[in-house]
Design a protein around this motif. Structure first.
Motif, PDB file in Angstrom:
ATOM      1  N   ALA A 159      41.431  65.402  -6.975  1.00 25.83           N
ATOM      2  CA  ALA A 159      39.794  65.936  -6.545  1.00 25.83           C
ATOM      3  C   ALA A 159      39.917  67.348  -6.677  1.00 25.83           C
ATOM      4  N   THR A 160      39.043  68.051  -7.270  1.00 24.19           N
ATOM      5  CA  THR A 160      38.678  69.345  -7.459  1.00 24.19           C
ATOM      6  C   THR A 160      37.611  69.694  -6.308  1.00 24.19           C
ATOM      7  N   LEU A 161      37.489  70.402  -5.413  1.00 20.06           N
ATOM      8  CA  LEU A 161      36.456  70.900  -4.605  1.00 20.06           C
ATOM      9  C   LEU A 161      35.613  71.746  -5.212  1.00 20.06           C
ATOM     10  N   LEU A 162      34.286  71.208  -5.373  1.00 24.09           N
ATOM     11  CA  LEU A 162      33.275  72.262  -5.861  1.00 24.09           C
ATOM     12  C   LEU A 162      32.347  72.904  -4.760  1.00 24.09           C
ATOM     13  N   ALA A 163      32.120  72.210  -3.696  1.00 30.64           N
ATOM     14  CA  ALA A 163      31.189  72.767  -2.908  1.00 30.64           C
ATOM     15  C   ALA A 163      31.196  72.025  -1.463  1.00 30.64           C
ATOM     16  N   ARG A 164      30.685  72.594  -0.464  1.00 33.87           N
ATOM     17  CA  ARG A 164      30.573  71.817   0.929  1.00 33.87           C
ATOM     18  C   ARG A 164      29.183  71.626   1.061  1.00 33.87           C
ATOM     19  N   ASP A 165      28.898  70.374   1.549  1.00 34.55           N
ATOM     20  CA  ASP A 165      27.542  69.766   1.783  1.00 34.55           C
ATOM     21  C   ASP A 165      27.542  69.547   3.318  1.00 34.55           C
ATOM     22  N   SER A 166      26.409  69.633   3.806  1.00 39.45           N
ATOM     23  CA  SER A 166      26.127  69.264   5.331  1.00 39.45           C
ATOM     24  C   SER A 166      24.836  68.422   5.344  1.00 39.45           C
ATOM     25  N   LEU A 167      24.954  67.813   6.419  1.00 42.49           N
ATOM     26  CA  LEU A 167      23.699  66.834   6.755  1.00 42.49           C
ATOM     27  C   LEU A 167      22.582  67.618   7.501  1.00 42.49           C
ATOM     28  N   MET A 168      21.145  67.160   6.979  1.00 43.55           N
ATOM     29  CA  MET A 168      20.234  68.028   7.371  1.00 43.55           C
ATOM     30  C   MET A 168      19.205  66.948   7.780  1.00 43.55           C
ATOM     31  N   VAL A 169      18.181  67.366   8.733  1.00 46.24           N
ATOM     32  CA  VAL A 169      16.981  66.348   8.984  1.00 46.24           C
ATOM     33  C   VAL A 169      15.762  66.757   8.112  1.00 46.24           C
ATOM     34  N   PHE A 170      15.126  65.454   7.593  1.00 45.99           N
ATOM     35  CA  PHE A 170      14.105  65.638   6.582  1.00 45.99           C
ATOM     36  C   PHE A 170      12.876  65.217   7.216  1.00 45.99           C
ATOM     37  N   CYS A 171      11.697  65.950   7.375  1.00 46.31           N
ATOM     38  CA  CYS A 171      10.595  65.408   7.907  1.00 46.31           C
ATOM     39  C   CYS A 171       9.321  66.184   7.109  1.00 46.31           C
ATOM     40  N   THR A 172       8.018  65.553   7.374  1.00 42.52           N
ATOM     41  CA  THR A 172       7.212  66.266   6.954  1.00 42.52           C
ATOM     42  C   THR A 172       6.858  67.682   7.497  1.00 42.52           C
ATOM     43  N   SER A 173       5.847  68.445   6.334  1.00 43.54           N
ATOM     44  CA  SER A 173       5.996  69.686   6.703  1.00 43.54           C
ATOM     45  C   SER A 173       5.183  70.294   8.122  1.00 43.54           C
ATOM     46  N   ASN A 174       4.469  69.060   8.643  1.00 43.99           N
ATOM     47  CA  ASN A 174       3.725  69.476   9.743  1.00 43.99           C
ATOM     48  C   ASN A 174       4.311  68.740  10.974  1.00 43.99           C
ATOM     49  N   HIS A 175       5.583  68.444  10.875  1.00 47.19           N
ATOM     50  CA  HIS A 175       6.336  67.612  11.999  1.00 47.19           C
ATOM     51  C   HIS A 175       6.739  68.752  12.945  1.00 47.19           C
ATOM     52  N   PRO A 176       6.801  68.451  14.086  1.00 48.18           N
ATOM     53  CA  PRO A 176       7.322  69.419  15.110  1.00 48.18           C
ATOM     54  C   PRO A 176       8.734  69.803  15.029  1.00 48.18           C
ATOM     55  N   LEU A 177       9.506  69.050  14.041  1.00 46.39           N
ATOM     56  CA  LEU A 177      11.121  69.726  13.598  1.00 46.39           C
ATOM     57  C   LEU A 177      10.958  70.532  12.644  1.00 46.39           C
ATOM     58  N   ALA A 178       9.787  70.624  11.929  1.00 46.18           N
ATOM     59  CA  ALA A 178       9.955  71.547  10.674  1.00 46.18           C
ATOM     60  C   ALA A 178       9.709  73.086  10.937  1.00 46.18           C
ATOM     61  N   GLN A 179      10.295  73.780  10.088  1.00 40.93           N
ATOM     62  CA  GLN A 179      10.224  75.208  10.184  1.00 40.93           C
ATOM     63  C   GLN A 179      11.192  75.822  11.246  1.00 40.93           C
ATOM     64  N   ALA A 265      30.096  68.117   7.797  1.00 40.21           N
ATOM     65  CA  ALA A 265      30.074  68.728   6.485  1.00 40.21           C
ATOM     66  C   ALA A 265      31.139  67.712   5.728  1.00 40.21           C
ATOM     67  N   ARG A 266      30.921  67.664   4.211  1.00 38.18           N
ATOM     68  CA  ARG A 266      31.623  67.159   3.634  1.00 38.18           C
ATOM     69  C   ARG A 266      31.868  67.818   2.320  1.00 38.18           C
ATOM     70  N   ASP A 267      32.756  67.137   1.400  1.00 40.49           N
ATOM     71  CA  ASP A 267      33.278  67.950   0.269  1.00 40.49           C
ATOM     72  C   ASP A 267      32.360  67.223  -0.961  1.00 40.49           C
ATOM     73  N   ILE A 268      31.847  68.007  -1.755  1.00 46.91           N
ATOM     74  CA  ILE A 268      31.301  67.516  -3.170  1.00 46.91           C
ATOM     75  C   ILE A 268      32.210  67.871  -4.108  1.00 46.91           C
ATOM     76  N   ALA A 269      32.949  67.005  -4.825  1.00 45.05           N
ATOM     77  CA  ALA A 269      34.216  67.363  -5.587  1.00 45.05           C
ATOM     78  C   ALA A 269      34.025  66.777  -7.252  1.00 45.05           C
ATOM     79  N   MET A 270      34.660  67.268  -8.097  1.00 40.97           N
ATOM     80  CA  MET A 270      34.912  66.618  -9.520  1.00 40.97           C
ATOM     81  C   MET A 270      36.383  65.841  -9.285  1.00 40.97           C
TER      82      MET A 270
END
Length: 326
Positions: A159-179, A265-270
């Motif tokens: 494996a060759t590391l290309l980038a690091r990736d982290s988890l995020m919370v996705f919600c509607t734009s008008n959700h209390p967690l947005a912005q 976080a986790r690795d995105i790899a080739m």
């Protein structure tokens, strides 16, 4: 049999020019040396190649037949050498890459387009597949490389590391967690959650996040694809915890994505097959994959919310930090 390329070239030049003298001049060598090359070739073949007179050098019947074969040998050899040189110079070649559907859509096409503009002679083929299929295809040699998130220590895989990736919370734009700049995992407690099925490595990481935050994970919906989860988020059916690269599938949606703390976080790899030399074309393409993997999530404000750069996943102290690979 011990026939050299130099002997064949000497023979072909004499046959073409009808003269040892002119052939020696063309090859920038002395005539006695060239004559010796031809005599050695005749000795190896066991036939006479030329009839020599004081005025002319003519091919024998055996020499004429050998000339056709020898000319093809030299032509093929020159073609092989030219091809090898072009491969080394990345002027031609082929790359077959396998990637999971979302990464195949979000990263690879742009990398291919940029790569082809730089190396137009190299063909790139893309196969979208599940992670287990990617690993097997790389291991068996059916594809040259794979892109994705993988378990460490996969047998037969480098494996060759290309980038690091982290988890995020996705919600509607008008959700209390947005912005928000960041959201703590505990703030997800009790919210309707759209998750991937349990055979997904992303689902495992989400479970780790909930367990560490000491809150229950009770999915409102379970789906098999990230794109389906995003569509359900946009419809207002709940929130979803997904990797940053999922934003590529949500750009046209009225969705916000915000970093989670503590960060996972986790690795995105080739990946390539262990023990197999990496072709120059694959090595060159890896640089373009790294480039577009790192810019797959734009920094700063977006039309649907604020996203941190994919290059800098949220980090916390050692006690709270959670790094994982799929």
């Amino acid at each position: 049999m011990n026939i050299t390329i130099r002997q064949i070239q000497s023979f072909l030049n004499v046959a073409a020019l009808g003269s040892f003298t002119r052939a020696a001049e063309k090859m920038h060598t002395m005539q006695p040396a060239l004559s010796q090359q031809v005599r050695d070739l005749e000795a190896e073949l066991g036939i006479r190649l030329f009839d020599r007179t004081t005025r002319r050098v003519e091919l024998t019947e055996g020499g004429a037949e050998f000339r056709n074969i020898a000319a093809k040998i030299i032509e093929d050899l020159e073609s092989a050498a030219r091809n090898a040189h072009e491969l080394a110079e990345r002027k031609r070649g082929r790359v077959i890459i396998a990637a999971p559907p979302l990464l195949a859509a979000a990263i690879v096409p742009r990398a291919i387009a940029d790569f082809r503009s730089r190396y137009p002679g190299i063909e790139v083929r893309l196969i979208d597949a599940r992670t287990d299929q990617i690993i097997e295809n790389v291991r068996s040699g059916q594809v040259d490389c794979g892109l994705g998130t993988f378990h460490a220590g996969e047998e037969g895989i480098s494996a060759t590391l290309l980038a690091r990736d982290s988890l995020m919370v996705f919600c509607t734009s008008n959700h209390p967690l947005a912005q928000r700049q960041a959201v703590n995992w505990r703030e997800l407690d009790g919210l309707p959650l759209i998750t991937l099925t349990r055979d997904s490595g992303i689902r495992l990481l989400v479970e780790v996040g909930f367990e560490t935050a000491q809150i229950r994970l009770v999915p409102a919906y379970e789906v098999g694809q990230i794109t389906t989860a995003l569509a359900m988020v946009e419809a207002g059916l709940g929130i979803a915890v997904l990797p940053t690269y999922a934003w590529a599938g949500a750009k046209a949606m009225k969705i916000s994505a915000t970093a989670l703390t503590p960060g996972i976080a986790r690795d995105i790899a080739m990946i390539t097959r262990t023990g197999r030399s990496i072709a120059p074309a694959v090595s060159a393409f890896a640089r373009f994959l790294a480039k577009y993997t790192n810019v797959s999530v734009p920094g700063g404000a977006t039309t649907a919310g604020r996203l941190p750069s994919a290059r800098k996943p949220a980090r916390v102290s050692t006690r709270g930090e959670m790094n994982a690979r799929k």
